[in-house]
Write an enzyme that holds these catalytic residues in place. Structure first.
Site, PDB file in Angstrom:
ATOM      1  N   SER A  93       0.674  -1.183  -0.125  1.00  0.00           N
ATOM      2  CA  SER A  93      -0.096   0.010   0.044  1.00  0.00           C
ATOM      3  C   SER A  93       0.918   1.336   0.017  1.00  0.00           C
ATOM      4  O   SER A  93       0.266   2.417   0.107  1.00  0.00           O
ATOM      5  CB  SER A  93      -0.822   0.035   1.170  1.00  0.00           C
ATOM      6  OG  SER A  93      -0.117  -0.124   2.243  1.00  0.00           O
ATOM      7  N   ASN A 129      -2.126  -2.622  12.975  1.00  0.00           N
ATOM      8  CA  ASN A 129      -3.554  -2.606  12.946  1.00  0.00           C
ATOM      9  C   ASN A 129      -4.324  -1.229  13.664  1.00  0.00           C
ATOM     10  O   ASN A 129      -5.028  -0.561  13.257  1.00  0.00           O
ATOM     11  CB  ASN A 129      -4.207  -4.008  13.328  1.00  0.00           C
ATOM     12  CG  ASN A 129      -3.824  -5.046  12.706  1.00  0.00           C
ATOM     13  OD1 ASN A 129      -3.560  -4.877  11.563  1.00  0.00           O
ATOM     14  ND2 ASN A 129      -4.539  -6.170  12.984  1.00  0.00           N
ATOM     15  N   THR A 162     -40.148  27.201 -10.225  1.00  0.00           N
ATOM     16  CA  THR A 162     -40.603  25.890  -9.883  1.00  0.00           C
ATOM     17  C   THR A 162     -40.835  25.121 -11.254  1.00  0.00           C
ATOM     18  O   THR A 162     -41.234  25.751 -12.300  1.00  0.00           O
ATOM     19  CB  THR A 162     -42.031  25.778  -9.077  1.00  0.00           C
ATOM     20  OG1 THR A 162     -42.893  26.395  -9.832  1.00  0.00           O
ATOM     21  CG2 THR A 162     -41.796  26.533  -7.846  1.00  0.00           C
ATOM     22  N   HIS A 163     -40.318  23.800 -11.321  1.00  0.00           N
ATOM     23  CA  HIS A 163     -40.447  22.994 -12.437  1.00  0.00           C
ATOM     24  C   HIS A 163     -39.663  23.974 -13.593  1.00  0.00           C
ATOM     25  O   HIS A 163     -39.923  23.537 -14.720  1.00  0.00           O
ATOM     26  CB  HIS A 163     -41.972  22.902 -13.091  1.00  0.00           C
ATOM     27  CG  HIS A 163     -42.729  22.488 -11.824  1.00  0.00           C
ATOM     28  ND1 HIS A 163     -43.385  21.000 -11.532  1.00  0.00           N
ATOM     29  CD2 HIS A 163     -43.358  23.090 -10.816  1.00  0.00           C
ATOM     30  CE1 HIS A 163     -44.054  21.067 -10.524  1.00  0.00           C
ATOM     31  NE2 HIS A 163     -44.234  22.130 -10.286  1.00  0.00           N
ATOM     32  N   SER A 181     -13.355  26.659 -27.063  1.00  0.00           N
ATOM     33  CA  SER A 181     -13.488  25.393 -27.786  1.00  0.00           C
ATOM     34  C   SER A 181     -12.337  25.503 -28.775  1.00  0.00           C
ATOM     35  O   SER A 181     -12.177  26.639 -29.485  1.00  0.00           O
ATOM     36  CB  SER A 181     -14.773  25.457 -28.395  1.00  0.00           C
ATOM     37  OG  SER A 181     -14.949  24.663 -29.483  1.00  0.00           O
ATOM     38  N   LYS A 188     -16.993  30.402 -28.375  1.00  0.00           N
ATOM     39  CA  LYS A 188     -17.344  29.486 -26.837  1.00  0.00           C
ATOM     40  C   LYS A 188     -16.654  30.127 -25.760  1.00  0.00           C
ATOM     41  O   LYS A 188     -15.466  30.410 -26.072  1.00  0.00           O
ATOM     42  CB  LYS A 188     -17.319  28.372 -27.379  1.00  0.00           C
ATOM     43  CG  LYS A 188     -18.074  27.529 -28.259  1.00  0.00           C
ATOM     44  CD  LYS A 188     -19.377  27.146 -27.835  1.00  0.00           C
ATOM     45  CE  LYS A 188     -19.400  25.933 -27.049  1.00  0.00           C
ATOM     46  NZ  LYS A 188     -20.591  25.377 -26.465  1.00  0.00           N
ATOM     47  N   GLU A 218     -19.189  22.897 -14.431  1.00  0.00           N
ATOM     48  CA  GLU A 218     -19.376  21.674 -14.981  1.00  0.00           C
ATOM     49  C   GLU A 218     -18.705  20.252 -14.604  1.00  0.00           C
ATOM     50  O   GLU A 218     -18.988  19.158 -14.090  1.00  0.00           O
ATOM     51  CB  GLU A 218     -19.186  21.400 -16.748  1.00  0.00           C
ATOM     52  CG  GLU A 218     -19.911  22.438 -17.316  1.00  0.00           C
ATOM     53  CD  GLU A 218     -19.540  22.530 -18.893  1.00  0.00           C
ATOM     54  OE1 GLU A 218     -20.100  21.781 -19.882  1.00  0.00           O
ATOM     55  OE2 GLU A 218     -18.567  23.379 -19.052  1.00  0.00           O
ATOM     56  N   GLN A 224      -7.294  -2.241   3.982  1.00  0.00           N
ATOM     57  CA  GLN A 224      -6.170  -1.313   3.196  1.00  0.00           C
ATOM     58  C   GLN A 224      -6.969  -0.667   1.879  1.00  0.00           C
ATOM     59  O   GLN A 224      -6.409   0.295   1.715  1.00  0.00           O
ATOM     60  CB  GLN A 224      -5.416  -2.131   2.649  1.00  0.00           C
ATOM     61  CG  GLN A 224      -4.115  -1.568   2.055  1.00  0.00           C
ATOM     62  CD  GLN A 224      -2.822  -2.361   1.704  1.00  0.00           C
ATOM     63  OE1 GLN A 224      -2.218  -2.896   2.742  1.00  0.00           O
ATOM     64  NE2 GLN A 224      -2.496  -3.124   0.762  1.00  0.00           N
ATOM     65  N   LYS A 226      -8.278   3.344   1.870  1.00  0.00           N
ATOM     66  CA  LYS A 226      -7.363   4.757   1.709  1.00  0.00           C
ATOM     67  C   LYS A 226      -7.643   5.443   0.232  1.00  0.00           C
ATOM     68  O   LYS A 226      -7.857   6.510   0.335  1.00  0.00           O
ATOM     69  CB  LYS A 226      -5.741   4.243   1.708  1.00  0.00           C
ATOM     70  CG  LYS A 226      -5.733   3.911   3.193  1.00  0.00           C
ATOM     71  CD  LYS A 226      -4.229   3.409   3.405  1.00  0.00           C
ATOM     72  CE  LYS A 226      -4.233   2.901   4.889  1.00  0.00           C
ATOM     73  NZ  LYS A 226      -5.296   1.766   5.142  1.00  0.00           N
TER      74      LYS A 226
HETATM   75  N1  ARG Z   1      -1.236  -1.295   5.105  1.00  0.00           N
HETATM   76  C1  ARG Z   1      -2.092  -1.651   6.034  1.00  0.00           C
HETATM   77  C2  ARG Z   1      -3.566  -1.323   5.988  1.00  0.00           C
HETATM   78  O1  ARG Z   1      -3.694  -0.299   5.367  1.00  0.00           O
HETATM   79  C3  ARG Z   1      -1.642  -1.679   7.228  1.00  0.00           C
HETATM   80  C4  ARG Z   1      -1.971  -2.817   8.432  1.00  0.00           C
HETATM   81  C5  ARG Z   1      -1.574  -4.045   8.032  1.00  0.00           C
HETATM   82  N2  ARG Z   1      -1.856  -4.954   8.998  1.00  0.00           N
HETATM   83  C6  ARG Z   1      -1.697  -6.392   8.605  1.00  0.00           C
HETATM   84  N3  ARG Z   1      -2.177  -7.006   9.635  1.00  0.00           N
HETATM   85  N4  ARG Z   1      -1.507  -6.588   7.573  1.00  0.00           N
HETATM   86  O2  ARG Z   1      -4.481  -1.642   6.228  1.00  0.00           O
END
Ligand code: ARG
Length: 464
Positions: free
Chosen positions: A31, A118, A163-164, A285, A291, A298, A330, A333
């Site tokens: 990661s 963890n 409205t509408h 454009s 344009k 947008e 993981q 993220k």
């Molecule tokens: N890169 C892991 C995550 O984002 C970190 C935690 C990893 N923990 C494990 N027991 N492999 O969740």
């Protein structure tokens, strides 16, 4: 980023393995490509953890000092762009720790005492998100302030209210802008509410069950500015509700920005011509020289889709996970990070663009005139003269049909012409048929009268 190291067992957990990780699996499960943005908060969390370990006697003072200064050096290297991120070290946590150990020797290996990746990653995510929430809250406030300034400037400007998407009644442009402001007030409240649940510390939950060391979680929480330590170790390492809540906030905010965008796109068209956006927020454009496209609104409207997608990703990510931590997490993220980046970009462009918006007052006024927008005012006038509302509605409907046939607005009909529809109509009817008469008459809390818009702006300034 390198993964050119010898294919050996991972040093952090390779003890029980008899063969090296497959090269593809290594890259697939890593990661660090995206979680390296957590480095600052990862290091802050580690410094607090080491400080706590020394306080409770697990580390000596010398060990703590060495770890803290080593971590500061690692941070310096990362910030200087001098850090060699390695895919074989999997994630930001192990990259930082490996570099720490390279710098200070075996003491570096003591940092991970009493914690796990963890609880570490859950802590990093919360610290990181907390800071980003504060940045987003500031940008939101900047946009709200811009809206208030514009609403104040345009308190008397009359436009058709819809409205509408059909002309309904005249409103002031300031009033319309204050409707946008209200939506953002709810977003700002939701964000602060979400922040409360982000600001809880999982560190100390370790892998899932807590740790055998005499840790002082209240102390670590205090060092990191958390409101409190979490109450259940299993929940602590597996909970991602805070990320989901943030994305839900983001989806609603984007829904609002998308609605504003839709109006801006309509209003800048030649058909409406209600507003002008400065050139710096538009593009041209490559084929049509005439344009000027409202790209920023947008694009903001379009980016709503990805934020909604991130919310669904996170909800789906969590829906079947058994307690406690799973590698699935993981995957929290990239959606969260992209949600943050998208919100910041959209808010920034809106906060810059809104104060620069120019109202084409004449076009707005003409549009309000064209659509028989004071018809309700004529009906209310008749009611005040004793006609039941349903009959008044019928009378005015006929007057409007006559106006359409004559190609005249109600205010352009003569008194005699109006009197064909009811003899209660007198000269004073013209006071209510003007656009100003119509908006000024709606002079109560929440109404569109310029005086009310000014009051609302003043009250709002003290709110934000
Ligand atoms: N890169 C892991 C995550 O984002 C970190 C935690 C990893 N923990 C494990 N027991 N492999 O969740």
């Amino acid at each position: 980023m390198s993964n050119s190291q010898e294919r050996t067992q991972n040093q952090s957990w390779g003890g029980r393995f008899t063969e090296a990780t497959d090269a593809f699996v290594e890259a697939f499960t890593a990661s660090v490509q995206f979680d390296q943005r957590l480095y600052h908060h990862d290091i802050a969390g580690s410094i607090a953890h080491a400080t706590m370990l020394e306080k409770v006697g697990v580390l000596t003072t010398a060990e703590r000092d060495s770890i803290v200064s080593g971590l500061e050096q690692v941070r310096g290297e990362i910030e200087a762009g001098d850090f060699n991120w390695s895919i074989s070290l999997e994630d930001v946590h192990m990259n930082v720790e490996a570099r720490l150990t390279a710098l200070i020797g075996d003491t570096g290996k003591k940092l991970h005492t009493g914690r796990s990746r963890n609880d570490q990653v859950a802590t990093d995510m919360r610290l990181y998100l907390r800071d980003e929430i504060d940045v987003i809250a500031d940008e939101l406030k900047r946009l709200q302030t811009g809206l208030l300034d514009l609403a104040d400037r345009e308190a008397d400007t009359i436009m058709p209210g819809f409205t509408h998407l059909q002309t309904a009644q005249p409103v002031t442009f300031g009033h319309h802008l204050m409707a946008w402001f209200e939506m953002l007030c709810r977003d700002a409240e939701r964000l602060q509410d979400c922040r409360k649940r982000v600001n809880i510390m999982p560190l100390g939950a370790a892998a899932l069950a807590g740790t055998t060391y005499p840790i002082d979680r209240d102390y670590t929480a205090e060092l990191l500015g958390f409101e409190r330590a979490s109450r259940n170790s299993l929940d602590s390492v597996s909970d991602r509700d805070f990320a989901i809540e943030f994305c839900a906030f983001g989806s609603l905010l984007m829904t609002h920005l998308s609605r504003f965008s839709e109006e801006l796109v309509l209003w800048t068209s030649a058909q409406f011509n209600f507003i002008d956006l400065p050139d710096r927020f538009c593009t041209g454009s490559s084929i049509m020289p005439q344009k000027k496209n409202p790209d920023v609104p947008e694009l903001v409207r379009g980016k709503t889709g990805r934020v909604n997608g991130h919310l669904i990703s996170l909800l789906t990510l969590m829906k079947s996970q058994p307690l406690a931590y799973n590698k699935d997490n993981q995957e929290d993220k990239e959606p969260l990070f992209d949600c943050i980046d998208t919100l910041k970009g959209c808010l920034r462009s809106y906060a810059d663009m809104i104060p620069a918006l120019q109202a084409n007052k004449e076009s707005m006024r003409e549009a309000a005139m064209r659509g028989y927008s004071t018809a309700t005012d004529l009906a209310d006038y008749a009611v005040r003269k004793g006609i039941p509302f349903r009959d008044a509605h019928e009378i005015v409907g006929k007057a409007v049909a006559f106006g359409i046939q004559e190609n005249k607005d109600l205010s352009e009909l003569t008194l005699q012409e109006l009197q064909q529809f009811s003899d209660i109509i007198e000269q004073d009817v013209f006071d209510v048929l003007t656009l100003e008469g119509s908006v000024n008459a709606r002079d109560h809390l929440g109404g569109t009268a310029p005086a009310q818009v000014r009051k609302a702006v003043t009250a709002a300034r003290s709110l934000i």
